[in-house]
Write a protein that holds these residues in place. Sequence first.
Motif, PDB file in Angstrom:
ATOM      1  N   ASN A   1      -3.393  -7.837   8.320  1.00 21.05           N
ATOM      2  CA  ASN A   1      -4.196  -9.037   8.155  1.00 21.05           C
ATOM      3  C   ASN A   1      -5.330  -9.068   9.189  1.00 21.05           C
ATOM      4  O   ASN A   1      -5.124  -8.732  10.347  1.00 21.05           O
ATOM      5  CB  ASN A   1      -3.227 -10.232   8.383  1.00 21.05           C
TER       6      ASN A   1
ATOM      7  N   LYS B   1      -8.507   5.017   1.577  1.00 22.04           N
ATOM      8  CA  LYS B   1      -7.794   3.773   1.241  1.00 22.04           C
ATOM      9  C   LYS B   1      -8.494   2.581   1.895  1.00 22.04           C
ATOM     10  O   LYS B   1      -8.674   1.532   1.293  1.00 22.04           O
ATOM     11  CB  LYS B   1      -6.338   3.852   1.722  1.00 22.04           C
ATOM     12  N   TYR B   2      -8.881   2.782   3.134  1.00 26.84           N
ATOM     13  CA  TYR B   2      -9.529   1.696   3.871  1.00 26.84           C
ATOM     14  C   TYR B   2     -10.854   1.304   3.199  1.00 26.84           C
ATOM     15  O   TYR B   2     -11.177   0.122   3.061  1.00 26.84           O
ATOM     16  CB  TYR B   2      -9.780   2.123   5.322  1.00 26.84           C
TER      17      TYR B   2
ATOM     18  N   ARG C   1     -11.490   1.427   0.202  1.00 26.39           N
ATOM     19  CA  ARG C   1     -11.199   0.652  -1.019  1.00 26.39           C
ATOM     20  C   ARG C   1     -10.623  -0.730  -0.682  1.00 26.39           C
ATOM     21  O   ARG C   1     -10.148  -1.451  -1.544  1.00 26.39           O
ATOM     22  CB  ARG C   1     -10.179   1.407  -1.893  1.00 26.39           C
ATOM     23  N   GLY C   2     -10.598  -1.056   0.611  1.00 29.08           N
ATOM     24  CA  GLY C   2     -10.106  -2.374   1.036  1.00 29.08           C
ATOM     25  C   GLY C   2      -8.597  -2.430   1.192  1.00 29.08           C
ATOM     26  O   GLY C   2      -8.001  -3.510   1.278  1.00 29.08           O
ATOM     27  N   GLU C   3      -7.953  -1.242   1.254  1.00 30.87           N
ATOM     28  CA  GLU C   3      -6.490  -1.228   1.345  1.00 30.87           C
ATOM     29  C   GLU C   3      -5.989  -1.100   2.783  1.00 30.87           C
ATOM     30  O   GLU C   3      -5.461  -0.059   3.178  1.00 30.87           O
ATOM     31  CB  GLU C   3      -5.921  -0.048   0.541  1.00 30.87           C
ATOM     32  N   SER C   4      -6.162  -2.138   3.596  1.00 27.31           N
ATOM     33  CA  SER C   4      -5.530  -2.104   4.918  1.00 27.31           C
ATOM     34  C   SER C   4      -4.265  -2.950   4.849  1.00 27.31           C
ATOM     35  O   SER C   4      -4.290  -4.041   4.274  1.00 27.31           O
ATOM     36  CB  SER C   4      -6.455  -2.683   5.984  1.00 27.31           C
ATOM     37  N   PRO C   5      -3.154  -2.469   5.418  1.00 27.14           N
ATOM     38  CA  PRO C   5      -1.931  -3.259   5.355  1.00 27.14           C
ATOM     39  C   PRO C   5      -1.951  -4.442   6.322  1.00 27.14           C
ATOM     40  O   PRO C   5      -1.107  -5.327   6.265  1.00 27.14           O
ATOM     41  CB  PRO C   5      -0.844  -2.255   5.766  1.00 27.14           C
TER      42      PRO C   5
ATOM     43  N   ASP D   1      -7.190  10.548   3.769  1.00 24.14           N
ATOM     44  CA  ASP D   1      -6.544   9.645   2.826  1.00 24.14           C
ATOM     45  C   ASP D   1      -6.593   8.196   3.329  1.00 24.14           C
ATOM     46  O   ASP D   1      -6.905   7.261   2.572  1.00 24.14           O
ATOM     47  CB  ASP D   1      -5.081  10.111   2.656  1.00 24.14           C
TER      48      ASP D   1
ATOM     49  N   MET E   1       0.842  -1.202   0.000  1.00 21.97           N
ATOM     50  CA  MET E   1       0.000   0.000   0.000  1.00 21.97           C
ATOM     51  C   MET E   1       0.875   1.249   0.000  1.00 21.97           C
ATOM     52  O   MET E   1       1.872   1.313   0.714  1.00 21.97           O
ATOM     53  CB  MET E   1      -0.862  -0.030   1.273  1.00 21.97           C
ATOM     54  N   ASN E   2       0.492   2.266  -0.835  1.00 21.89           N
ATOM     55  CA  ASN E   2       1.235   3.524  -0.807  1.00 21.89           C
ATOM     56  C   ASN E   2       1.035   4.186   0.551  1.00 21.89           C
ATOM     57  O   ASN E   2      -0.022   4.066   1.160  1.00 21.89           O
ATOM     58  CB  ASN E   2       0.712   4.499  -1.868  1.00 21.89           C
TER      59      ASN E   2
END
Length: 381
Positions: free
Chosen positions: A234, A225-226, A228-232, A221, A1-2
């Motif tokens: 698990n 991101k979250y 969009r399902g972008e959590s780093p 931001d 993830m950026n």
Amino acid sequence: MNMPKNFETFAEARRNGFIKVKNAKDEGKKIVGTFCTFTPWEVIYAAGAIPISVCGMSDETTEDAEQHLPKNLCPLIKSSYGFAITDKCPYIYFSDMLVGETTCDGKKKMYELLGQKKNMHVMQLPQNSQDKTSLELWKAEIIKLKERLEKDFGVEITEEKIKEAIRIRNNERELLKEFYSLSKLNPPALWGYDLHKVIDGSNFSMDKALQAEQFTEMIKDLKEKYARGESPVNKDAKRILITGCPSGGVLDKVIKTIEECGGVVVCLENCTGIKEKYKLVREDIDPIDALAEKYLSVPCSVMSPNTGRLEFLDQLIDEYTVDGVVDITLQACHTYAVESFSVKEFVNKEKGKPYLNIETNYSPSDVGQIKTRIEAFIEMM
Ligand code: BJ8
């Protein structure tokens, strides 16, 4: 993830901040180094000065400190003193005044030595936060700090200036709380290690209006991101709460290790984390009264009794849906070491959660042993 917007700005703030401090000094600003959560930063802001936390977080100067201080002393105290006497900490070097409080025995005796070398002001901290007389004493100490700042810096600290500083700091606390709450999500929106770095960096940002803007952007931001399902992180990672001594000096060997072993730090109850941010300063009463009330209520183990810590843990364990608690005791910190018994009882019996105490210092000698204990702790959850 950026990385989210402005993340690096905060993560690198401690390292880059000293250039800003130097520039601020060149512009004639006064710098005040502080060591503890009990320091009412609002009074320093109201003096037109910049407060900066100067707690030592590495063992780089431990040997220097041990020339004057006993070996068997808390690493945070030795580190803070070592950086101060060697002028290796640019923030202490540029400080026009240092402010400390009579918290634990080690710190207050160290301040006596430091006061021989630096312009030091020590606030006498009463240690029963539930007592009315303590509140009066602490209020008097805040007034003394105000008068010392006025005298040393040749300024007048008006009631209006203190009220304005309270407004700015409350706003900052609200934003930091919102940032923290991203860890309430499941999975959290970011690693605890990264959160720790950002919070630490926020102590070194001089322009609070700019900081507020950057934090707002970063939170937005991260939320986008979250969404969009972008959590780093698990979803199965075990959710850990950190309590105990400040964790800045053991960030890698405790926090990072937890996150490398299947856990994620969702909440830092200690002074490095949310402890100071949670309670705002009241804006509807006399500002000095409000500051006295707020800062005397910090639930630190140097207070006796310190029931506020268990009450706060009770609330945070539920709010952050915590799976386990890791209690950090820095070596030779008697107050946190003694409290670890009650914290363990509370966490195990009242909350039904596993508890791990880690006693450590700033040296790398116990990295392997700590890793083994953390691995076992997370595995058994
Ligand atoms: S409000 S936690 S910052 S005193 S760890 S030096 S207590 S021997 S750091 Fe602290 Fe203020 Fe409390 Fe927070 Fe002493 Fe213990 Fe060392 Fe400590």
